[in-house]
Design a protein around this motif. Structure first.
Motif, PDB file in Angstrom:
ATOM      1  N   ALA A   1      -0.052   3.184  -3.282  1.00 47.34           N
ATOM      2  CA  ALA A   1      -1.237   4.001  -2.988  1.00 47.34           C
ATOM      3  C   ALA A   1      -0.821   5.414  -2.581  1.00 47.34           C
ATOM      4  N   PRO A   2      -1.745   6.349  -2.666  1.00 48.16           N
ATOM      5  CA  PRO A   2      -1.445   7.712  -2.205  1.00 48.16           C
ATOM      6  C   PRO A   2      -1.173   7.726  -0.696  1.00 48.16           C
ATOM      7  N   TRP A   3      -0.531   8.786  -0.253  1.00 42.54           N
ATOM      8  CA  TRP A   3      -0.135   8.892   1.148  1.00 42.54           C
ATOM      9  C   TRP A   3      -1.325   8.765   2.091  1.00 42.54           C
ATOM     10  N   TRP A   4      -2.479   9.304   1.710  1.00 42.70           N
ATOM     11  CA  TRP A   4      -3.619   9.281   2.615  1.00 42.70           C
ATOM     12  C   TRP A   4      -4.185   7.865   2.758  1.00 42.70           C
ATOM     13  N   VAL A   5      -4.106   7.058   1.721  1.00 43.27           N
ATOM     14  CA  VAL A   5      -4.542   5.661   1.820  1.00 43.27           C
ATOM     15  C   VAL A   5      -3.579   4.894   2.723  1.00 43.27           C
ATOM     16  N   THR A   6      -2.296   5.188   2.579  1.00 38.95           N
ATOM     17  CA  THR A   6      -1.291   4.557   3.432  1.00 38.95           C
ATOM     18  C   THR A   6      -1.530   4.914   4.890  1.00 38.95           C
ATOM     19  N   THR A   7      -1.849   6.167   5.144  1.00 33.84           N
ATOM     20  CA  THR A   7      -2.112   6.608   6.509  1.00 33.84           C
ATOM     21  C   THR A   7      -3.330   5.883   7.086  1.00 33.84           C
ATOM     22  N   ILE A   8      -4.415   5.821   6.328  1.00 31.96           N
ATOM     23  CA  ILE A   8      -5.626   5.135   6.800  1.00 31.96           C
ATOM     24  C   ILE A   8      -5.349   3.643   7.019  1.00 31.96           C
ATOM     25  N   ALA A   9      -4.634   3.023   6.087  1.00 28.99           N
ATOM     26  CA  ALA A   9      -4.312   1.598   6.224  1.00 28.99           C
ATOM     27  C   ALA A   9      -3.455   1.342   7.462  1.00 28.99           C
TER      28      ALA A   9
ATOM     29  N   ILE B   1       0.843  -1.203   0.000  1.00 28.57           N
ATOM     30  CA  ILE B   1       0.000   0.000   0.000  1.00 28.57           C
ATOM     31  C   ILE B   1       0.874   1.246   0.000  1.00 28.57           C
TER      32      ILE B   1
END
Length: 157
Positions: A51-59, A47
């Motif tokens: 994936a974008p940074w915000w997806v990484t943060t949520i994951a 991820i």
């Protein structure tokens, strides 16, 4: 008690020590915990790579919350297998701190490996770093915990 020979007393004490060692060997986390952690590590590496940074943060937050939920039941080290659940007095209260320390070290190792792979020009360094550290966690997690645990104060039942 006076009719027990010194050899019989030594044998009895040896049997007690062996039984105690078998009980303390049950302190730890199930192997499935370590492989689930390794799978999550690979997923986060993928991820983070694609994936974008915000997806990484949520994951990462979801992974952390999931880990906290599962670990709250397992992290005391009392349920490594279904054969035996050691008492709270036998399991050292520092086991959760040791496991958290292992996870913090895994995060640092992941970052270090990713930076080294990126500096070397490897394609997808986050993914490969996640895979390398996942292998360490999956294959070595129980052994790392077992190696570190004797350095802590485990109470004798």
């Amino acid at each position: 008690m006076s009719d027990i020979s010194p050899d019989e007393a030594r044998a009895a004490l040896g049997a007690v020590a062996t039984a105690h060692q078998h009980v303390t060997d049950e302190i730890g986390l199930p192997r499935g915990y370590w492989w689930a952690m390794a799978g999550g590590w690979v997923a986060l590496g993928a991820i983070g790579q694609f994936a974008p940074w915000w997806v990484t943060t949520i994951a990462t937050v979801i992974f952390g919350a999931g880990h906290a939920t599962v670990a709250s039941r397992l992290l005391d080290g009392r349920r490594r297998s279904t054969r035996l659940q050691v008492s709270r007095d036998t399991a050292d209260r520092r086991i959760p701190l040791i496991v958290i320390g292992i996870l913090v070290a895994a995060v640092a190792l992941t970052i270090g490996v990713a930076f080294a792979l990126q500096a070397d020009g490897t394609a997808h360094p986050s993914l490969w770093a996640g895979i390398v550290v996942a292998a360490v966690i999956g294959f070595g997690g129980p052994d790392i915990l077992a190696a570190v645990r004797p350095r802590t104060r485990v109470r004798h039942a």
